[in-house]
Design an enzyme around this catalytic site. Sequence first.
Site, mmCIF file in Angstrom:
data_model
loop_
_atom_site.group_PDB
_atom_site.id
_atom_site.type_symbol
_atom_site.label_atom_id
_atom_site.label_comp_id
_atom_site.label_asym_id
_atom_site.label_seq_id
_atom_site.Cartn_x
_atom_site.Cartn_y
_atom_site.Cartn_z
ATOM 1 N N LYS A 14 0.815 -1.236 0.000
ATOM 2 C CA LYS A 14 0.000 0.000 0.000
ATOM 3 C C LYS A 14 0.839 1.273 0.000
ATOM 4 C CE LYS A 14 -4.127 -1.869 2.265
ATOM 5 N NZ LYS A 14 -5.146 -1.582 3.297
ATOM 6 N N ASP A 39 -10.027 2.812 1.921
ATOM 7 C CA ASP A 39 -10.151 2.408 3.331
ATOM 8 C C ASP A 39 -10.809 3.529 4.150
ATOM 9 O OD1 ASP A 39 -8.995 -0.130 3.100
ATOM 10 O OD2 ASP A 39 -6.967 0.653 3.354
#
Length: 308
Positions: free
Chosen positions: A84, A120
Amino acid sequence: MSGGCSSTTRPSTPIISGQTRIVGVIGWPVAHSVSPAMHNAAFRALGLDWCYVPFPVHPERLAQALAGVRGLGLGGINATVPHKQALLPLVDELTPEARAVGAVNTVMVKDETLVGHNTDVGGFLRALGEAGFDARGCAALVLGAGGAARAVVYALARVGAHLTILNRTASRACDLAREFASGSQGTATVVSAEARLEGGSLDEQTLRRAAPQARLIVNTTSLGMWPEVETSPWIEGVPFPADALLFDLVYNPRETLFMRQARTGGARAVDGLRMLVHQGAEAFELWTGVQPPVEVMYAACTAALGGS
Ligand code: ATR
């Protein structure tokens, strides 16, 4: 549960056609991911000629994998641990959220341009809203200061929460609080002026001091996650505030030791599965432009995790 993406002739299995759009998830390892089950169930439910594939990508091969996304004309890609953060300098553009969080979990391919998103943040806020919690101006306690904490801290700071971040390594919590308060990576321009952030050590004394005020407690550490199911970030003997909501980012197992501790203290506790589904739903909509079937995705995740 398989991703449902082979070209065999089981009736429930989609056939790959000449026009099938491919998306997927890159991770190392990636075999545990429930995202293939979640997205393929959604494609099937809507009759979309799309397929979601797990790609085990070694960290040293990340740049090549991304070149492959562009070269093969994939529809997009999700990223999980450990990619990420490493994706940040590799994409062509970043959304303000991905830049502020410092992590990309979804790449969208737009006219051959790779745009890094972070879904997210929206996934967490949507799951919190579903739990009936309004985080604006609330006192929130975030346990952990690693990668998973960043999206949660950013999301809560954006809605003006008053945040205390506690971490085993206190310096990481202090650095995170300082970063979002002071605006390195441009974060101050995207967090609310109402937000207050402080960091500290996850020790008994500090937790005893911070817990009673907290209306929301979020576990972003990996403690309690399978197979370490008998671990918890909550320190034995510290009372859990009965009117607080515990949001545990862990979703495997569905009920963690921490959630049991909170419920025993009279509090409400939710697991991380709705957040997982909502971050996936946001990615699905970015790629396909189609409203995601959220409950189908949730049911597929539950089944993939061995639930009913
Ligand atoms: P992730 O990207 O999943 O958040 P990470 O960046 O390695 O992973 O962060 C893991 C978090 O869990 C950190 O806050 C870590 O605390 P440290 O910063 O002190 O390492 C926390 N964590 C992991 N194991 C822990 C343990 N046994 N006790 C307390 N905290 C722990």
